[in-house]
Design a protein around this motif. Structure first.
Motif, PDB file in Angstrom:
ATOM      1  N   UNK A   1      52.966   6.518  68.547  1.00 10.04           N
ATOM      2  CA  UNK A   1      53.054   6.056  69.938  1.00 10.04           C
ATOM      3  C   UNK A   1      54.300   6.537  70.654  1.00 10.04           C
ATOM      4  N   UNK A   2      55.175   7.240  69.946  1.00  6.06           N
ATOM      5  CA  UNK A   2      56.418   7.719  70.564  1.00  6.06           C
ATOM      6  C   UNK A   2      56.944   8.915  69.780  1.00  6.06           C
ATOM      7  N   UNK A   3      57.960   9.558  70.337  1.00  3.88           N
ATOM      8  CA  UNK A   3      58.594  10.691  69.648  1.00  3.88           C
ATOM      9  C   UNK A   3      59.274  10.201  68.373  1.00  3.88           C
ATOM     10  N   UNK A   4      59.953   9.056  68.463  1.00  4.82           N
ATOM     11  CA  UNK A   4      60.614   8.505  67.270  1.00  4.82           C
ATOM     12  C   UNK A   4      59.594   8.184  66.183  1.00  4.82           C
ATOM     13  N   UNK A   5      58.431   7.659  66.590  1.00  3.47           N
ATOM     14  CA  UNK A   5      57.376   7.365  65.615  1.00  3.47           C
ATOM     15  C   UNK A   5      56.852   8.642  64.980  1.00  3.47           C
ATOM     16  N   UNK A   6      56.828   9.739  65.749  1.00  4.16           N
ATOM     17  CA  UNK A   6      56.406  11.033  65.211  1.00  4.16           C
ATOM     18  C   UNK A   6      57.409  11.533  64.182  1.00  4.16           C
TER      19      UNK A   6
ATOM     20  N   UNK B   1      58.784  16.232  69.567  1.00  2.00           N
ATOM     21  CA  UNK B   1      58.327  16.016  70.941  1.00  2.00           C
ATOM     22  C   UNK B   1      57.044  16.792  71.220  1.00  2.00           C
ATOM     23  N   UNK B   2      57.024  18.057  70.826  1.00  5.36           N
ATOM     24  CA  UNK B   2      55.832  18.882  71.061  1.00  5.36           C
ATOM     25  C   UNK B   2      54.651  18.362  70.250  1.00  5.36           C
ATOM     26  N   UNK B   3      54.891  17.959  69.015  1.00  4.37           N
ATOM     27  CA  UNK B   3      53.815  17.406  68.188  1.00  4.37           C
ATOM     28  C   UNK B   3      53.264  16.124  68.801  1.00  4.37           C
ATOM     29  N   UNK B   4      54.161  15.261  69.256  1.00  2.00           N
ATOM     30  CA  UNK B   4      53.733  14.008  69.879  1.00  2.00           C
ATOM     31  C   UNK B   4      52.848  14.283  71.094  1.00  2.00           C
ATOM     32  N   UNK B   5      53.277  15.217  71.936  1.00  2.00           N
ATOM     33  CA  UNK B   5      52.502  15.546  73.135  1.00  2.00           C
ATOM     34  C   UNK B   5      51.158  16.172  72.776  1.00  2.00           C
ATOM     35  N   UNK B   6      51.148  17.058  71.793  1.00  2.00           N
ATOM     36  CA  UNK B   6      49.893  17.701  71.385  1.00  2.00           C
ATOM     37  C   UNK B   6      48.889  16.665  70.880  1.00  2.00           C
ATOM     38  N   UNK B   7      49.377  15.684  70.095  1.00  2.00           N
ATOM     39  CA  UNK B   7      48.496  14.648  69.564  1.00  2.00           C
ATOM     40  C   UNK B   7      47.991  13.730  70.675  1.00  2.00           C
ATOM     41  N   UNK B   8      48.854  13.368  71.603  1.00  2.00           N
ATOM     42  CA  UNK B   8      48.455  12.440  72.665  1.00  2.00           C
ATOM     43  C   UNK B   8      47.553  13.108  73.703  1.00  2.00           C
TER      44      UNK B   8
ATOM     45  N   UNK C   1      45.769  21.875  71.262  1.00  2.00           N
ATOM     46  CA  UNK C   1      46.250  22.618  70.091  1.00  2.00           C
ATOM     47  C   UNK C   1      47.751  22.868  70.215  1.00  2.00           C
ATOM     48  N   UNK C   2      48.408  22.992  69.074  1.00  2.00           N
ATOM     49  CA  UNK C   2      49.823  23.360  69.075  1.00  2.00           C
ATOM     50  C   UNK C   2      49.958  24.723  68.423  1.00  2.00           C
ATOM     51  N   UNK C   3      50.688  25.613  69.095  1.00  2.00           N
ATOM     52  CA  UNK C   3      50.881  26.989  68.631  1.00  2.00           C
ATOM     53  C   UNK C   3      52.313  27.128  68.143  1.00  2.00           C
ATOM     54  N   UNK C   4      52.474  27.412  66.863  1.00  2.00           N
ATOM     55  CA  UNK C   4      53.791  27.483  66.237  1.00  2.00           C
ATOM     56  C   UNK C   4      54.102  28.916  65.845  1.00  2.00           C
ATOM     57  N   UNK C   5      55.217  29.418  66.332  1.00  2.00           N
ATOM     58  CA  UNK C   5      55.702  30.732  65.917  1.00  2.00           C
ATOM     59  C   UNK C   5      57.038  30.564  65.215  1.00  2.00           C
ATOM     60  N   UNK C   6      57.399  31.548  64.421  1.00  2.00           N
ATOM     61  CA  UNK C   6      58.673  31.519  63.721  1.00  2.00           C
ATOM     62  C   UNK C   6      58.637  32.449  62.526  1.00  2.00           C
ATOM     63  N   UNK C   7      59.790  32.639  61.921  1.00  2.00           N
ATOM     64  CA  UNK C   7      59.869  33.490  60.738  1.00  2.00           C
ATOM     65  C   UNK C   7      59.068  32.884  59.592  1.00  2.00           C
ATOM     66  N   UNK C   8      58.647  33.728  58.668  1.00  2.00           N
ATOM     67  CA  UNK C   8      57.915  33.243  57.497  1.00  2.00           C
ATOM     68  C   UNK C   8      58.809  32.319  56.674  1.00  2.00           C
ATOM     69  N   UNK C   9      58.226  31.227  56.192  1.00  2.00           N
ATOM     70  CA  UNK C   9      58.953  30.334  55.301  1.00  2.00           C
ATOM     71  C   UNK C   9      59.760  29.247  55.966  1.00  2.00           C
ATOM     72  N   UNK C  10      59.556  29.022  57.282  1.00  2.00           N
ATOM     73  CA  UNK C  10      60.340  27.985  57.962  1.00  2.00           C
ATOM     74  C   UNK C  10      59.594  26.649  58.044  1.00  2.00           C
ATOM     75  N   UNK C  11      58.350  26.600  57.539  1.00  2.00           N
ATOM     76  CA  UNK C  11      57.656  25.325  57.480  1.00  2.00           C
ATOM     77  C   UNK C  11      56.563  25.120  58.504  1.00  2.00           C
ATOM     78  N   UNK C  12      56.030  26.207  59.070  1.00  2.00           N
ATOM     79  CA  UNK C  12      54.972  26.068  60.095  1.00  2.00           C
ATOM     80  C   UNK C  12      53.674  25.540  59.475  1.00  2.00           C
ATOM     81  N   UNK C  13      53.246  26.159  58.398  1.00  2.25           N
ATOM     82  CA  UNK C  13      52.012  25.730  57.733  1.00  2.25           C
ATOM     83  C   UNK C  13      52.144  24.315  57.196  1.00  2.25           C
ATOM     84  N   UNK C  14      53.320  23.986  56.723  1.00  2.00           N
ATOM     85  CA  UNK C  14      53.552  22.665  56.143  1.00  2.00           C
ATOM     86  C   UNK C  14      53.321  21.547  57.159  1.00  2.00           C
ATOM     87  N   UNK C  15      53.539  21.843  58.429  1.00  2.00           N
ATOM     88  CA  UNK C  15      53.350  20.828  59.472  1.00  2.00           C
ATOM     89  C   UNK C  15      51.903  20.335  59.476  1.00  2.00           C
ATOM     90  N   UNK C  16      50.956  21.258  59.385  1.00  5.14           N
ATOM     91  CA  UNK C  16      49.546  20.859  59.355  1.00  5.14           C
ATOM     92  C   UNK C  16      49.247  20.025  58.116  1.00  5.14           C
TER      93      UNK C  16
END
Length: 304
Positions: free
Chosen positions: A6-11, A28-35, A39-54
């Protein structure tokens, strides 16, 4: 099934339950995407934890994880659906053997759901007792641009059109996480359908916390020295800087070797856990690794 935060802190708390220590901008972005159901589009270097978020969202929300791993040549048959042609042929032969065939009815029968092989994108649109699933579209930059264009319908309306059956539309949109290592640019048309976030390397304090959460029992001094060493490597001109995944692998490896602090010889011997290219390993083995260890210890001593 866990309710959406229900909030960013809860996320932040939701992610922390699975030992994923995110910064506030990501939460913040995850909270907004869920509410917002976007879809949320994540970019970044390999190994920074993008896949782990899902994976973390699936585990903490109690939703099924459906993963589509992208690759060059990925097509509709592999990503969305295909017909079970062998079973269809058997059904046709059996119908013909029974006598005169009502071809219109036979066509209807063999293009029914019982002959449909559902791939990840179609599976994600189907109702689920545990709630809408988490759909991970991993490393989209590896897929061809033609497949990227096909995704537009899925992401815009959460539906797929099957010519023989009609349109399949999700009653409840899945939680969609798209990742890219940015080996090529993704078209603006797809990005416009998503909320965007660049997942960067964590700062030293957060990476130390991540190591201590993910590698239970690691010595406090060792965890700090590992992170300081890795952070220093990321400032070097390497072919591939180590990500958080490599930091965790190295921390686990050194713990298995009963290390309590970095030893220059052990660092040189285990660089293959941390670095994935021989040129990078050769550049750091021996004296350069020793110098980095000595420098980080001096910096830690100066910091008190």
């Amino acid at each position: 099934m866990t309710p959406l935060p229900a909030s960013i802190d809860a996320t932040l708390d939701l992610l922390a339950k699975a030992d994923y220590l995110a910064d506030r901008s990501l939460a913040t972005v995850l909270f907004l995407a869920l509410r917002m159901g976007r879809p949320i589009f994540l970019e970044g270097e390999a190994g920074v934890g993008k896949t782990e978020i899902a994976k973390v969202l699936s585990a903490t929300l109690g939703r099924r994880l459906i993963r589509l791993q992208c690759y060059e040549g990925l097509d509709v048959a592999s990503a969305v659906y295909e017909w079970n042609y062998a079973a269809q042929m058997i059904a046709i032969r059996l119908a013909e053997a029974e006598g005169p065939v009502d071809r219109e009815r036979l066509t209807h029968d063999i293009f029914s759901r019982s002959f449909l092989i559902e791939r990840p994108l179609l599976q994600a649109l189907r109702p689920d007792a545990g709630g809408a699933p988490v759909l991970l579209i991993d490393e989209l930059d590896r897929a061809d641009e033609a497949f990227e264009a096909f995704l537009l319908e899925v992401l815009a309306d959460f539906q797929v059109t099957i010519p023989e059956m009609g349109t399949v539309k999700a009653a409840e949109p899945p939680v969609v996480v798209i990742t890219s290592n940015r080996t090529r640019e993704i078209h603006d048309a797809l990005k416009r359908r998503c909320l965007y976030h660049w997942v960067d390397y964590p700062d030293a304090a957060r990476e130390i916390a991540i190591v201590r959460a993910k590698v239970p029992g690691i010595a406090a001094r060792l965890s700090e020295e590992i992170v300081r060493f890795v952070q220093a490597l990321r400032r070097e001109d390497l072919f591939k800087a180590p990500g958080v995944a490599e930091t965790l692998d190295w921390a686990t490896a050194l713990t298995e070797l009963d290390a309590v602090a970095l030893d220059p010889a052990m660092v040189s011997d285990t660089l293959g856990v941390l670095l994935k290219y021989q040129d990078d390993i050769a550049r750091l083995q021996g004296s350069p690794a020793t110098a980095l260890v000595e420098q980080l210890r001096a910096d830690m001593a100066a910091a008190g």
